[in-house]
Write a protein that holds these residues in place. Structure first.
Motif, PDB file in Angstrom:
ATOM      1  N   THR A  26       0.855  -1.195   0.000  1.00  0.00           N
ATOM      2  CA  THR A  26       0.000   0.000   0.000  1.00  0.00           C
ATOM      3  C   THR A  26       0.892   1.246   0.000  1.00  0.00           C
ATOM      4  O   THR A  26       1.968   1.253   0.591  1.00  0.00           O
ATOM      5  N   GLY A  27       0.438   2.277  -0.702  1.00  0.00           N
ATOM      6  CA  GLY A  27       1.261   3.479  -0.843  1.00  0.00           C
ATOM      7  C   GLY A  27       2.569   3.146  -1.551  1.00  0.00           C
ATOM      8  O   GLY A  27       3.606   3.735  -1.271  1.00  0.00           O
ATOM      9  N   GLY A  28       2.485   2.195  -2.477  1.00  0.00           N
ATOM     10  CA  GLY A  28       3.706   1.647  -3.093  1.00  0.00           C
ATOM     11  C   GLY A  28       4.235   2.424  -4.271  1.00  0.00           C
ATOM     12  O   GLY A  28       5.147   1.962  -4.958  1.00  0.00           O
ATOM     13  N   GLY A  30       8.357   7.003  -2.413  1.00  0.00           N
ATOM     14  CA  GLY A  30       9.016   6.940  -1.109  1.00  0.00           C
ATOM     15  C   GLY A  30       9.391   5.528  -0.691  1.00  0.00           C
ATOM     16  O   GLY A  30       9.877   4.725  -1.493  1.00  0.00           O
ATOM     17  N   ILE A  31       9.160   5.238   0.581  1.00  0.00           N
ATOM     18  CA  ILE A  31       9.530   3.936   1.136  1.00  0.00           C
ATOM     19  C   ILE A  31       8.764   2.816   0.419  1.00  0.00           C
ATOM     20  O   ILE A  31       9.327   1.763   0.090  1.00  0.00           O
ATOM     21  N   GLY A  32       7.479   3.068   0.134  1.00  0.00           N
ATOM     22  CA  GLY A  32       6.654   2.046  -0.528  1.00  0.00           C
ATOM     23  C   GLY A  32       7.194   1.675  -1.897  1.00  0.00           C
ATOM     24  O   GLY A  32       7.189   0.497  -2.285  1.00  0.00           O
ATOM     25  N   VAL A  88      -0.975  -0.616  -4.352  1.00  0.00           N
ATOM     26  CA  VAL A  88      -2.294  -0.103  -3.973  1.00  0.00           C
ATOM     27  C   VAL A  88      -2.111   1.343  -3.525  1.00  0.00           C
ATOM     28  O   VAL A  88      -1.379   1.600  -2.561  1.00  0.00           O
ATOM     29  N   ALA A  89      -2.742   2.267  -4.253  1.00  0.00           N
ATOM     30  CA  ALA A  89      -2.549   3.679  -3.924  1.00  0.00           C
ATOM     31  C   ALA A  89      -3.790   4.471  -4.294  1.00  0.00           C
ATOM     32  O   ALA A  89      -4.623   4.003  -5.072  1.00  0.00           O
ATOM     33  N   ARG A  90      -3.900   5.668  -3.733  1.00  0.00           N
ATOM     34  CA  ARG A  90      -5.062   6.493  -4.053  1.00  0.00           C
ATOM     35  C   ARG A  90      -4.976   7.029  -5.470  1.00  0.00           C
ATOM     36  O   ARG A  90      -5.964   7.123  -6.161  1.00  0.00           O
ATOM     37  N   GLU A 127      -2.977   6.827 -11.411  1.00  0.00           N
ATOM     38  CA  GLU A 127      -2.060   7.160 -12.500  1.00  0.00           C
ATOM     39  C   GLU A 127      -0.601   7.043 -12.052  1.00  0.00           C
ATOM     40  O   GLU A 127       0.227   6.454 -12.735  1.00  0.00           O
ATOM     41  N   ARG A 128      -0.324   7.613 -10.861  1.00  0.00           N
ATOM     42  CA  ARG A 128       1.053   7.528 -10.370  1.00  0.00           C
ATOM     43  C   ARG A 128       1.428   6.077 -10.071  1.00  0.00           C
ATOM     44  O   ARG A 128       2.537   5.634 -10.325  1.00  0.00           O
ATOM     45  N   ALA A 129       0.450   5.318  -9.534  1.00  0.00           N
ATOM     46  CA  ALA A 129       0.716   3.917  -9.215  1.00  0.00           C
ATOM     47  C   ALA A 129       1.061   3.156 -10.491  1.00  0.00           C
ATOM     48  O   ALA A 129       2.009   2.369 -10.525  1.00  0.00           O
ATOM     49  N   ASN A 141       2.065   0.034   4.163  1.00  0.00           N
ATOM     50  CA  ASN A 141       3.017   1.144   4.179  1.00  0.00           C
ATOM     51  C   ASN A 141       2.327   2.504   4.085  1.00  0.00           C
ATOM     52  O   ASN A 141       2.895   3.509   4.509  1.00  0.00           O
ATOM     53  N   ALA A 142       1.100   2.547   3.552  1.00  0.00           N
ATOM     54  CA  ALA A 142       0.418   3.835   3.359  1.00  0.00           C
ATOM     55  C   ALA A 142       0.317   4.555   4.700  1.00  0.00           C
ATOM     56  O   ALA A 142      -0.065   3.969   5.703  1.00  0.00           O
ATOM     57  N   GLY A 143       0.689   5.810   4.697  1.00  0.00           N
ATOM     58  CA  GLY A 143       0.623   6.561   5.954  1.00  0.00           C
ATOM     59  C   GLY A 143       0.644   8.048   5.683  1.00  0.00           C
ATOM     60  O   GLY A 143       1.144   8.501   4.651  1.00  0.00           O
ATOM     61  N   ILE A 144       0.074   8.804   6.609  1.00  0.00           N
ATOM     62  CA  ILE A 144       0.056  10.270   6.485  1.00  0.00           C
ATOM     63  C   ILE A 144       0.417  10.910   7.825  1.00  0.00           C
ATOM     64  O   ILE A 144       0.358  10.257   8.869  1.00  0.00           O
ATOM     65  N   THR A 145       0.800  12.176   7.749  1.00  0.00           N
ATOM     66  CA  THR A 145       0.976  12.968   8.983  1.00  0.00           C
ATOM     67  C   THR A 145       0.044  14.190   8.890  1.00  0.00           C
ATOM     68  O   THR A 145      -0.247  14.676   7.787  1.00  0.00           O
ATOM     69  N   ASN A 162       3.955  -4.440   8.724  1.00  0.00           N
ATOM     70  CA  ASN A 162       3.400  -3.101   8.942  1.00  0.00           C
ATOM     71  C   ASN A 162       4.542  -2.099   9.081  1.00  0.00           C
ATOM     72  O   ASN A 162       5.452  -2.308   9.895  1.00  0.00           O
ATOM     73  N   ILE A 163       4.491  -1.037   8.280  1.00  0.00           N
ATOM     74  CA  ILE A 163       5.515   0.004   8.410  1.00  0.00           C
ATOM     75  C   ILE A 163       5.031   0.980   9.480  1.00  0.00           C
ATOM     76  O   ILE A 163       4.009   1.656   9.305  1.00  0.00           O
ATOM     77  N   THR A 164       5.736   1.020  10.578  1.00  0.00           N
ATOM     78  CA  THR A 164       5.310   1.874  11.693  1.00  0.00           C
ATOM     79  C   THR A 164       6.259   3.068  11.771  1.00  0.00           C
ATOM     80  O   THR A 164       6.511   3.719  10.777  1.00  0.00           O
ATOM     81  N   SER A 165       6.847   3.339  12.922  1.00  0.00           N
ATOM     82  CA  SER A 165       7.779   4.465  13.042  1.00  0.00           C
ATOM     83  C   SER A 165       8.403   4.430  14.433  1.00  0.00           C
ATOM     84  O   SER A 165       7.755   3.997  15.391  1.00  0.00           O
ATOM     85  N   ASN A 194      -1.184  12.472  17.265  1.00  0.00           N
ATOM     86  CA  ASN A 194      -2.050  11.624  16.431  1.00  0.00           C
ATOM     87  C   ASN A 194      -1.228  10.555  15.699  1.00  0.00           C
ATOM     88  O   ASN A 194      -1.583   9.375  15.691  1.00  0.00           O
ATOM     89  N   TYR A 195      -0.113  10.979  15.128  1.00  0.00           N
ATOM     90  CA  TYR A 195       0.753  10.058  14.372  1.00  0.00           C
ATOM     91  C   TYR A 195       1.364   9.018  15.307  1.00  0.00           C
ATOM     92  O   TYR A 195       1.355   7.810  15.011  1.00  0.00           O
ATOM     93  N   ALA A 196       1.868   9.460  16.461  1.00  0.00           N
ATOM     94  CA  ALA A 196       2.483   8.538  17.421  1.00  0.00           C
ATOM     95  C   ALA A 196       1.466   7.511  17.907  1.00  0.00           C
ATOM     96  O   ALA A 196       1.771   6.314  18.009  1.00  0.00           O
ATOM     97  N   THR A 227      12.397  11.035   2.264  1.00  0.00           N
ATOM     98  CA  THR A 227      11.269  10.886   1.330  1.00  0.00           C
ATOM     99  C   THR A 227      10.510  12.215   1.319  1.00  0.00           C
ATOM    100  O   THR A 227      10.898  13.151   2.004  1.00  0.00           O
ATOM    101  N   ASP A 228       9.393  12.242   0.577  1.00  0.00           N
ATOM    102  CA  ASP A 228       8.555  13.449   0.547  1.00  0.00           C
ATOM    103  C   ASP A 228       8.124  13.849   1.960  1.00  0.00           C
ATOM    104  O   ASP A 228       7.948  15.025   2.263  1.00  0.00           O
ATOM    105  N   MET A 229       7.932  12.813   2.818  1.00  0.00           N
ATOM    106  CA  MET A 229       7.420  13.088   4.160  1.00  0.00           C
ATOM    107  C   MET A 229       8.406  13.917   4.988  1.00  0.00           C
ATOM    108  O   MET A 229       8.002  14.674   5.862  1.00  0.00           O
ATOM    109  N   THR A 230       9.700  13.773   4.692  1.00  0.00           N
ATOM    110  CA  THR A 230      10.713  14.498   5.463  1.00  0.00           C
ATOM    111  C   THR A 230      11.395  15.588   4.627  1.00  0.00           C
ATOM    112  O   THR A 230      12.327  16.242   5.098  1.00  0.00           O
TER     113      THR A 230
END
Ligand code: NAI
Length: 248
Positions: free
Chosen positions: A15-17, A20-22, A39-41, A44-46, A91-95, A140-143, A155-157, A191-194
Motif C-alpha cells: 500500500t502506498g507503493g 518513497g519507502i513504498g 495499492v494507492a489512491r 495514475e502515479r501507481a 506502508n500507506a501513511g500520512i501525517t 506493517n511500516i510503523t515508526s 495523532n501520528y504517534a 522521502t517526501d514526508m521528510t
C-alpha cells in the motif's frame, strides 16, 4: 540474498507503493521475484511506478485504505488478477502534525483512520484468504515515533503505537495458521514526508543518530524483503527499528 529470487511465485500487496519507502519496497520485493500489487489512491502515479519494477505480472490498483469496503474489493481483485496474496506490506501513511491543543478532530480522525484503520482493513481482507492457504507474511511500516512519542505528533504517534499492538495481536492470532506479522519502525528516512525538514533540523537529528545520517528508502526496503521471505520463517510479532541506532 540479493541475487536470489526467494519470493518467486508470490504476490505482494504494497500500500502506498508508488513513491518513497513504498516504492523502494515494491522494487525490492520485485527483485526478490514477487509479482507486485501497488495499492494507492492515485491510480495514475501507481501505474507509472510499475514501469520501473523488475520482472512481469505487476499491477496497480486505486484504493483508499481508510475505506474498508474498497480494501476488501481490492484484495479480491488482486487475487483474481494476479493470484493468491502471500505478502502484505501496510506502508500507506500520512501525517497531520500540530501541537496537541491545536489538533483538529479531523487531524486526529484522518491519521488514525489511514495509518491504523487502513492497516486493519487490509489485514482483515487479506488474512482471511491467507488463513485458508495456511501461509502469509504481513509487514506493517510503523515508526520510531510510535515507540518514543513526539511533541507535535500525538495523532501520528498514537496511530503507530496502535499498529505495534495490532502487529503483535495479529502475530498471536494467526501464528497457528502459519501467518507471520512483523513491524518495521523506520527512523528518519529521506522521502517526501521528510523533504520539508530544515537543514538545521536535519543536522540536529544527525547528532542523535549514531550512524550519523538520515536513512534511505532502500535501507528500509531490504529489511521488509527479509521479513517477507523464507529466511525470516521463525520471526513473528517483532518490531524491527531501522533508524541508524537512534532508539536503543
Ligand atoms: P510518502 O508520503 O512519500 O508516501 C506515503 C504513501 O502512502 C503515498 O504513496 C500515499 O499516496 C500513500 N497513502 C497515503 N494515504 C493513503 C490512503 N488513504 N490510501 C492509500 N494510500 C495512501 O511517505 P513515506 O515517507 O514513504 O512513508 C511511508 C511509510 O513510512 C508511512 O507509513 C510513514 O508513516 C512511514 N515512516 C516514514 C518515515 C520517514 O522518515 N519518511 C519515518 C518513519 C515511518
Amino acid at each position: 540474498m540479493s541475487n536470489a529470487r526467494e519470493l518467486a511465485g508470490g504476490v505482494a500487496i504494497v500500500t502506498g507503493g508508488s513513491r518513497g519507502i513504498g516504492l523502494a519496497v515494491s522494487g525490492s520485493l520485485a527483485r526478490g521475484g514477487a509479482r507486485i500489487a501497488i495499492v494507492a489512491r492515485d491510480a495514475e502515479r501507481a501505474a507509472g511506478a510499475l514501469d520501473g519494477l523488475e520482472g512481469d505480472g505487476h499491477a496497480a490498483y486505486s484504493c483508499d485504505v481508510s475505506d474498508s469496503r474498497a480494501c476488501k474489493k481490492t484484495v479480491a481483485a488482486v487475487e483474481s488478477g494476479q493470484g493468491p496474496v502471500s505478502i502484505l506490506v501496510n506502508n500507506a501513511g500520512i501525517t497531520r502534525d500540530n501541537i496537541l491543543l491545536r489538533l483538529r478532530d479531523d487531524d486526529w480522525a484522518q491519521v488514525i483512520a489511514t495509518n491504523l484503520g487502513g492497516s486493519f482493513n487490509m489485514v482483515r481482507a487479506a488474512a482471511r484468504r491467507m488463513m485458508k492457504r495456511r501461509s502469509g507474511s504481513i509487514i506493517n511500516i510503523t515508526s520510531v515515533i510510535g515507540l518514543m512519542g513526539n511533541a507535535g505528533q500525538a495523532n501520528y504517534a498514537a496511530s503507530k503505537a496502535g499498529l505495534h499492538g495490532l502487529t503483535k495481536s495479529v502475530a498471536k492470532e494467526f501464528a497457528s495458521r502459519n501467518i507471520r506479522c512483523n513491524a518495521v519502525a523506520p527512523g528518519f528516512i529521506r522521502t517526501d514526508m521528510t523533504a520539508d525538514l530544515d537543514e538545521s533540523v536535519v543536522d540536529a537529528l544527525k547528532e542523535r543518530i549514531p550512524l550519523a545520517r538520515l536513512g534511505e528508502p532502500d535501507d528500509v526496503a531490504g529489511v521488509v524483503r527479509f521479513l517477507a521471505g523464507p529466511e525470516a520463517r521463525y520471526i513473528t510479532g517483532q518490531i524491527i527499528t531501522v533508524d541508524g541506532g537512534m532508539v536503543m
